[in-house]
Every structure is written in C-alpha cells, then in structure tokens.
Design a protein around this motif. Structure first.
Motif, PDB file in Angstrom:
ATOM      1  N   ALA A 260       0.836  -1.204   0.000  1.00 19.86           N
ATOM      2  CA  ALA A 260       0.000   0.000   0.000  1.00 19.86           C
ATOM      3  C   ALA A 260       0.868   1.250   0.000  1.00 19.86           C
ATOM      4  O   ALA A 260       0.562   2.242  -0.677  1.00 19.86           O
ATOM      5  CB  ALA A 260      -0.928  -0.008   1.212  1.00 19.86           C
ATOM      6  N   HIS A 261       1.949   1.213   0.751  1.00 16.01           N
ATOM      7  CA  HIS A 261       2.848   2.367   0.831  1.00 16.01           C
ATOM      8  C   HIS A 261       3.505   2.645  -0.521  1.00 16.01           C
ATOM      9  O   HIS A 261       3.514   3.791  -0.997  1.00 16.01           O
ATOM     10  CB  HIS A 261       3.918   2.102   1.893  1.00 16.01           C
ATOM     11  N   THR A 262       4.059   1.618  -1.135  1.00 18.56           N
ATOM     12  CA  THR A 262       4.799   1.820  -2.377  1.00 18.56           C
ATOM     13  C   THR A 262       3.897   2.139  -3.563  1.00 18.56           C
ATOM     14  O   THR A 262       4.351   2.713  -4.556  1.00 18.56           O
ATOM     15  CB  THR A 262       5.644   0.582  -2.712  1.00 18.56           C
ATOM     16  N   SER A 263       2.622   1.772  -3.468  1.00 18.37           N
ATOM     17  CA  SER A 263       1.696   2.013  -4.574  1.00 18.37           C
ATOM     18  C   SER A 263       0.856   3.274  -4.386  1.00 18.37           C
ATOM     19  O   SER A 263      -0.023   3.566  -5.207  1.00 18.37           O
ATOM     20  CB  SER A 263       0.764   0.810  -4.746  1.00 18.37           C
ATOM     21  N   GLY A 264       1.083   4.009  -3.296  1.00 20.66           N
ATOM     22  CA  GLY A 264       0.316   5.226  -3.059  1.00 20.66           C
ATOM     23  C   GLY A 264      -1.101   4.974  -2.589  1.00 20.66           C
ATOM     24  O   GLY A 264      -1.974   5.828  -2.767  1.00 20.66           O
ATOM     25  N   ARG A 265      -1.339   3.816  -1.958  1.00 22.85           N
ATOM     26  CA  ARG A 265      -2.693   3.478  -1.512  1.00 22.85           C
ATOM     27  C   ARG A 265      -2.848   3.536   0.010  1.00 22.85           C
ATOM     28  O   ARG A 265      -3.804   2.973   0.557  1.00 22.85           O
ATOM     29  CB  ARG A 265      -3.068   2.072  -2.000  1.00 22.85           C
ATOM     30  N   ILE A 266      -1.945   4.214   0.696  1.00 20.21           N
ATOM     31  CA  ILE A 266      -1.999   4.218   2.158  1.00 20.21           C
ATOM     32  C   ILE A 266      -3.314   4.819   2.654  1.00 20.21           C
ATOM     33  O   ILE A 266      -3.986   4.247   3.514  1.00 20.21           O
ATOM     34  CB  ILE A 266      -0.800   4.991   2.743  1.00 20.21           C
ATOM     35  N   GLU A 267      -3.687   5.987   2.129  1.00 23.56           N
ATOM     36  CA  GLU A 267      -4.920   6.629   2.598  1.00 23.56           C
ATOM     37  C   GLU A 267      -6.137   5.784   2.244  1.00 23.56           C
ATOM     38  O   GLU A 267      -7.068   5.663   3.048  1.00 23.56           O
ATOM     39  CB  GLU A 267      -5.034   8.033   2.016  1.00 23.56           C
ATOM     40  N   ALA A 268      -6.151   5.192   1.058  1.00 22.00           N
ATOM     41  CA  ALA A 268      -7.271   4.338   0.665  1.00 22.00           C
ATOM     42  C   ALA A 268      -7.362   3.123   1.580  1.00 22.00           C
ATOM     43  O   ALA A 268      -8.460   2.718   1.991  1.00 22.00           O
ATOM     44  CB  ALA A 268      -7.106   3.891  -0.784  1.00 22.00           C
ATOM     45  N   ALA A 269      -6.221   2.535   1.916  1.00 23.18           N
ATOM     46  CA  ALA A 269      -6.222   1.365   2.788  1.00 23.18           C
ATOM     47  C   ALA A 269      -6.672   1.736   4.195  1.00 23.18           C
ATOM     48  O   ALA A 269      -7.418   0.993   4.837  1.00 23.18           O
ATOM     49  CB  ALA A 269      -4.837   0.734   2.821  1.00 23.18           C
ATOM     50  N   ALA A 270      -6.227   2.896   4.688  1.00 21.98           N
ATOM     51  CA  ALA A 270      -6.643   3.332   6.019  1.00 21.98           C
ATOM     52  C   ALA A 270      -8.150   3.575   6.068  1.00 21.98           C
ATOM     53  O   ALA A 270      -8.835   3.173   7.019  1.00 21.98           O
ATOM     54  CB  ALA A 270      -5.887   4.596   6.411  1.00 21.98           C
ATOM     55  N   ALA A 271      -8.676   4.244   5.036  1.00 17.91           N
ATOM     56  CA  ALA A 271     -10.127   4.459   4.980  1.00 17.91           C
ATOM     57  C   ALA A 271     -10.870   3.131   4.931  1.00 17.91           C
ATOM     58  O   ALA A 271     -11.911   2.958   5.590  1.00 17.91           O
ATOM     59  CB  ALA A 271     -10.480   5.315   3.765  1.00 17.91           C
ATOM     60  N   ALA A 272     -10.342   2.168   4.178  1.00 19.72           N
ATOM     61  CA  ALA A 272     -10.979   0.858   4.084  1.00 19.72           C
ATOM     62  C   ALA A 272     -11.014   0.159   5.436  1.00 19.72           C
ATOM     63  O   ALA A 272     -12.016  -0.470   5.802  1.00 19.72           O
ATOM     64  CB  ALA A 272     -10.241  -0.010   3.063  1.00 19.72           C
ATOM     65  N   GLN A 273      -9.926   0.264   6.196  1.00 22.62           N
ATOM     66  CA  GLN A 273      -9.912  -0.356   7.522  1.00 22.62           C
ATOM     67  C   GLN A 273     -10.949   0.301   8.441  1.00 22.62           C
ATOM     68  O   GLN A 273     -11.611  -0.379   9.234  1.00 22.62           O
ATOM     69  CB  GLN A 273      -8.514  -0.249   8.145  1.00 22.62           C
ATOM     70  N   MET A 274     -11.117   1.607   8.337  1.00 19.28           N
ATOM     71  CA  MET A 274     -12.110   2.287   9.174  1.00 19.28           C
ATOM     72  C   MET A 274     -13.536   1.915   8.754  1.00 19.28           C
ATOM     73  O   MET A 274     -14.428   1.749   9.603  1.00 19.28           O
ATOM     74  CB  MET A 274     -11.919   3.804   9.095  1.00 19.28           C
ATOM     75  N   LEU A 275     -13.771   1.776   7.450  1.00 19.14           N
ATOM     76  CA  LEU A 275     -15.079   1.312   6.993  1.00 19.14           C
ATOM     77  C   LEU A 275     -15.332  -0.111   7.485  1.00 19.14           C
ATOM     78  O   LEU A 275     -16.470  -0.477   7.818  1.00 19.14           O
ATOM     79  CB  LEU A 275     -15.152   1.361   5.467  1.00 19.14           C
ATOM     80  N   ALA A 276     -14.268  -0.912   7.543  1.00 19.33           N
ATOM     81  CA  ALA A 276     -14.414  -2.286   8.037  1.00 19.33           C
ATOM     82  C   ALA A 276     -14.738  -2.308   9.525  1.00 19.33           C
ATOM     83  O   ALA A 276     -15.465  -3.193   9.991  1.00 19.33           O
ATOM     84  CB  ALA A 276     -13.139  -3.073   7.764  1.00 19.33           C
ATOM     85  N   VAL A 277     -14.203  -1.348  10.290  1.00 21.71           N
ATOM     86  CA  VAL A 277     -14.582  -1.235  11.706  1.00 21.71           C
ATOM     87  C   VAL A 277     -16.097  -1.083  11.828  1.00 21.71           C
ATOM     88  O   VAL A 277     -16.759  -1.759  12.625  1.00 21.71           O
ATOM     89  CB  VAL A 277     -13.866  -0.035  12.370  1.00 21.71           C
ATOM     90  N   GLN A 278     -16.655  -0.186  11.020  1.00 23.57           N
ATOM     91  CA  GLN A 278     -18.095   0.044  11.083  1.00 23.57           C
ATOM     92  C   GLN A 278     -18.874  -1.191  10.647  1.00 23.57           C
ATOM     93  O   GLN A 278     -19.864  -1.566  11.281  1.00 23.57           O
ATOM     94  CB  GLN A 278     -18.456   1.246  10.215  1.00 23.57           C
ATOM     95  N   ALA A 279     -18.427  -1.837   9.565  1.00 23.29           N
ATOM     96  CA  ALA A 279     -19.119  -3.032   9.084  1.00 23.29           C
ATOM     97  C   ALA A 279     -19.009  -4.171  10.103  1.00 23.29           C
ATOM     98  O   ALA A 279     -19.969  -4.930  10.312  1.00 23.29           O
ATOM     99  CB  ALA A 279     -18.537  -3.466   7.742  1.00 23.29           C
ATOM    100  N   PHE A 280     -17.864  -4.316  10.732  1.00 23.24           N
ATOM    101  CA  PHE A 280     -17.623  -5.337  11.753  1.00 23.24           C
ATOM    102  C   PHE A 280     -18.626  -5.178  12.897  1.00 23.24           C
ATOM    103  O   PHE A 280     -19.252  -6.150  13.344  1.00 23.24           O
ATOM    104  CB  PHE A 280     -16.188  -5.180  12.262  1.00 23.24           C
ATOM    105  N   LEU A 281     -18.797  -3.950  13.358  1.00 20.07           N
ATOM    106  CA  LEU A 281     -19.721  -3.694  14.466  1.00 20.07           C
ATOM    107  C   LEU A 281     -21.172  -3.769  14.009  1.00 20.07           C
ATOM    108  O   LEU A 281     -22.033  -4.285  14.730  1.00 20.07           O
ATOM    109  CB  LEU A 281     -19.410  -2.331  15.082  1.00 20.07           C
ATOM    110  N   ASP A 282     -21.455  -3.278  12.810  1.00 23.26           N
ATOM    111  CA  ASP A 282     -22.816  -3.381  12.280  1.00 23.26           C
ATOM    112  C   ASP A 282     -23.233  -4.833  12.107  1.00 23.26           C
ATOM    113  O   ASP A 282     -24.419  -5.164  12.214  1.00 23.26           O
ATOM    114  CB  ASP A 282     -22.919  -2.669  10.921  1.00 23.26           C
TER     115      ASP A 282
END
Length: 342
Positions: free
Chosen positions: A268-290
């Motif tokens: 993710a770091h080398t491909s410039g996807r760090i922010e996208a991956a971080a947002a995805a993990q936060m969306l997964a937090v919400q889905a996990f709890l939902d």
C-alpha cells in the motif's frame, strides 16, 4: 498533542498501520463513531474544511457556544482520556502470584479483562493521526480562489482539525468522559455533517477504483451477517489457529499473518494506496460492528481476520500468492470463494 509527562507511552497510530487502530476501535463503545471521523478527515479537502470550520466555536453564530468554555471542555476531555487503560500497563492483579485454584482463576480473569479492554494506542495518538496525517499538512492544495486567499484556507484547515479531533476524542474516550462533555465535543462535527449536501462526507467505497468492487462485497457481507455468519467467521479463526499449530508449532499462524500483513502494508505504501487502505480499515470497523461482532470477537482474532481480508482487497494485485492466501484464508473458509483481491 504530546503524551502527558509521566504517562506510560503507547504505540502511535499511523495510517500505514490503520488495522491496529481498528483493533482498538472495535473494542470501544464509541469506536464506530471514531472510525467515521477518521474517514471524514481522510476524504476532506478545502471545501469540507470550510464546512467544518463554520461550526467551530470561534465561528459559529450560536450564542450558547462560548469559545473559552469549548477550550476548557477540550482540555478536560484530553486529560480524562489519558486514564484509559493501555496494554503497555500490565494489571497488577493479572501479574500477581496465584495462591491456589481460586487465586489462579482471579489472575487469569484479570489478565483476560486487561487484554479485552486495554488499548494499544491512545486518544492523543488518534488526535495526532487526524491532525498530522489524515489532513495531510504536507500537501494541502490551498485553493487560490478562496475568499481570504491561501491564508484563509489554512485557517479553515486548522479549525476543521479542531472539530474533527474533538469529535474523535469524544468517541474514543467514551468510557472516560461524562455524557454531556462528549456531547459538547461532538456537536460541531455532527452539525457540519448533518448540514452538508448529501454525499459530502460519504463513507462508501469508491466503485471507480480497482479495488472498489471487492471491498464493497466484503463490507456488505460483514454488515449483513447473522448469528450463523458470525459463527462461521469465528470457526475460520479457530481453524487458522489449528492450521498454525499443526504446521509449525504454536504461534505459526500468527507469525505468517503478521508477515503477510507487513507485505500488504508495504505494498500500500509503495503504490500510493496508504490513505485508501486506512479508509478501508475504518469502513471495516463500522461493518464489523454493524454485523454484530462483539468486543470479545475483536480481541480474540475476528478483527485480525477481517483486517487481513480488507488489506488483501486493497493490494491483492501486488501481493505474492503466499501472502494473499494467508490474508484471504478466512474469507475463503467463510464463503468458499476465491481469495479476495484477485
């Protein structure tokens, strides 16, 4: 905001290791709300900063909003938030010598509770992540047509950072803060979101990016879990542990997952996807709890299983077969489908 002097240091949260933040958030009562604030910060720019800044106590037209009182609230909240237990601070009962079967049971129960409720990071670390990483001060892209020029945009960003940080701390430290204090801290953010054009702070995955469909499928699957579905995920976690014990001794599965996750974070770091991956993990937090998972699920492996699948969805095209298989194994076991991300 620096850690308070005399406090046991906690691990800093970073966008690269957003799954660690997710591990803490899925075990907190306000974790879902904190995850949403992080996503809003990641996806905000000058236009959104202006919307958030308009609800800052220094700018709002609400006569009941006193900037000095708001500053006092913020300072009090951050002081109280530091009282949250940290994994780096071992519970003395959990480490005390056991005397007889009853003493051992008490010690093990205290240790289990410490692991269940203690945080890897801290509210201060979350605030730094929002202010210093999620809002990207190194490349703010100031709009030249801002009514007050670039300096006006810079002020908007600073005020927006206050609004986002207050809301994040209020949610993260929900156990430590009085209800009315939490409410006062989070109101500016909630008003900004409620008054914005629908979609302004949208937290849905972007379907146009290559990993959008795989991520959306995973998040929808998590949100729609029933009791049987959650049990399948728990069995997948147990199956992974058994696989590790049988393959190379105790802890082998965790070690292979850790290495695969490291590979995925580096990708993710080398491909410039760090922010996208971080947002995805936060969306997964919400889905996990939902989806009905509990803090115990988060503490005992279910969150790590989900976080690995999320990272695989983001960078599956860049991972080797072994790392992809390790991270996607829970998804494959639960659904019978091919590894997520391919």
């Amino acid at each position: 905001m620096a850690e308070s002097d005399g406090q046991t240091p906690s691990m800093p949260y970073t966008l690269t290791s957003a799954a660690t933040l997710g591990y803490d958030l899925v075990r907190l009562p306000g974790g879902r709300q904190a995850a949403g604030v992080v996503v809003a910060a990641l996806r905000s720019g000058p236009s959104e900063w202006g919307l958030l800044a308009a609800h800052h106590p220094l700018r709002t037209s609400d006569p009941s909003s006193d900037p000095l009182s708001a500053a006092d609230d913020a300072a009090s909240a951050r002081e109280l938030a530091e009282q949250a237990p940290k994994l780096s601070e071992m519970n003395p009962v959990a480490t005390a010598p056991a005397e007889g079967p009853t003493g051992e049971q008490v010690r093990l129960a205290a240790l289990a509770e410490h692991l269940r409720s203690s945080m890897v990071g801290s509210a201060a670390s979350l605030e730094r992540l929002i202010r210093e990483q999620a809002l990207d001060p190194a490349d703010p892209s100031w709009p030249t047509d801002h009514p007050d020029g670039p300096d006006g945009a810079a002020l908007d960003r600073a005020l927006a950072a206050d609004v986002l940080a207050d809301a994040a701390v209020a949610a993260y430290a929900a156990r430590q803060l009085p209800r009315l204090l939490r409410r006062r801290l989070s109101e500016p953010y909630e008003r900004a979101v409620a008054g914005a054009v629908p979609g302004t702070f949208d937290v849905a995955p972007d379907p146009a990016v290559p990993w959008g469909p795989a991520l959306s499928e995973l998040l929808v699957s998590l949100r729609e879990l029933d009791a049987a579905g959650r049990q399948r995920w728990r069995r997948a976690v147990e199956a992974g542990r058994a696989h590790g014990r049988g393959a190379a001794g105790a802890g082998a599965e965790q070690r292979s997952w850790t290495l695969a996750m490291h590979d995925a974070c580096w990708a993710a770091h080398t491909s410039g996807r760090i922010e996208a991956a971080a947002a995805a993990q936060m969306l997964a937090v919400q889905a996990f709890l939902d989806g009905g998972f509990t803090p115990d699920d988060g503490a005992t492996g279910a969150w790590n299983a989900v976080a690995g699948c999320v990272q695989a969805a983001l960078v599956g095209d860049l991972l080797g077969e072994e790392s992809l298989e390790v991270l996607s194994r829970p998804w494959t076991v639960v659904t019978g489908q091919a590894p997520v991300g391919r």
